[in-house]
Design a protein around this motif. Structure first.
Motif, PDB file in Angstrom:
ATOM      1  N   ASP A   2      63.528  95.209 -68.424  1.00 12.75           N
ATOM      2  CA  ASP A   2      63.123  94.210 -67.446  1.00 12.75           C
ATOM      3  C   ASP A   2      63.440  92.820 -67.994  1.00 12.75           C
ATOM      4  O   ASP A   2      62.701  92.275 -68.815  1.00 12.75           O
ATOM      5  CB  ASP A   2      61.627  94.381 -67.166  1.00 12.75           C
ATOM      6  N   SER A   5      60.842  89.894 -67.679  1.00 11.30           N
ATOM      7  CA  SER A   5      59.734  90.076 -68.629  1.00 11.30           C
ATOM      8  C   SER A   5      60.151  89.650 -70.033  1.00 11.30           C
ATOM      9  O   SER A   5      59.401  88.975 -70.742  1.00 11.30           O
ATOM     10  CB  SER A   5      59.286  91.535 -68.622  1.00 11.30           C
ATOM     11  N   LEU A   6      61.347  90.021 -70.430  1.00  9.57           N
ATOM     12  CA  LEU A   6      61.851  89.655 -71.754  1.00  9.57           C
ATOM     13  C   LEU A   6      62.062  88.142 -71.845  1.00  9.57           C
ATOM     14  O   LEU A   6      61.747  87.524 -72.869  1.00  9.57           O
ATOM     15  CB  LEU A   6      63.146  90.407 -72.058  1.00  9.57           C
ATOM     16  N   THR A   8      60.370  85.899 -70.280  1.00  8.99           N
ATOM     17  CA  THR A   8      59.033  85.320 -70.409  1.00  8.99           C
ATOM     18  C   THR A   8      58.552  85.421 -71.848  1.00  8.99           C
ATOM     19  O   THR A   8      57.981  84.475 -72.389  1.00  8.99           O
ATOM     20  CB  THR A   8      58.041  86.024 -69.457  1.00  8.99           C
ATOM     21  N   LYS A   9      58.796  86.564 -72.489  1.00  7.08           N
ATOM     22  CA  LYS A   9      58.401  86.747 -73.891  1.00  7.08           C
ATOM     23  C   LYS A   9      59.128  85.734 -74.780  1.00  7.08           C
ATOM     24  O   LYS A   9      58.538  85.177 -75.700  1.00  7.08           O
ATOM     25  CB  LYS A   9      58.691  88.173 -74.352  1.00  7.08           C
ATOM     26  N   GLU A  40      62.955  92.894 -77.820  1.00  4.32           N
ATOM     27  CA  GLU A  40      61.638  93.034 -77.199  1.00  4.32           C
ATOM     28  C   GLU A  40      60.612  93.536 -78.214  1.00  4.32           C
ATOM     29  O   GLU A  40      59.488  93.039 -78.269  1.00  4.32           O
ATOM     30  CB  GLU A  40      61.684  93.978 -76.007  1.00  4.32           C
TER      31      GLU A  40
END
Length: 70
Positions: A2, A5-6, A8-9, A40
């Motif tokens: 995703d 999501s990554l 955002t991290k 991740e």
């Protein structure tokens, strides 16, 4: 994997400098699934580190020194 999501991290990671964030955001689309998974994993492990005020101060100093030596 995703990617939002990554991303955002990457944006929220206390482990990365601004330059490193920019690098990863620019290269994320070029990475293989294995590389994305490893990145991740690293970022998730970094989230688990207890970033107290003293550790954050040390990291800030280390980042400043790193940018001065580049």
């Amino acid at each position: 994997m995703d990617l939002p999501s990554l991303q955002t991290k990457i944006e929220q990671s206390a482990l990365l400098t601004g330059t490193e964030r920019q690098y990863w955001m620019g290269n994320i689309v070029k990475m293989t699934p294995e590389q994305l998974e490893k990145l991740e994993t690293i970022l998730v492990q970094a989230e688990r580190i207890s970033w107290d005020e003293e550790a954050q101060h040390y990291l800030s100093i280390a980042n400043k020194v790193a940018t001065l030596t580049v």
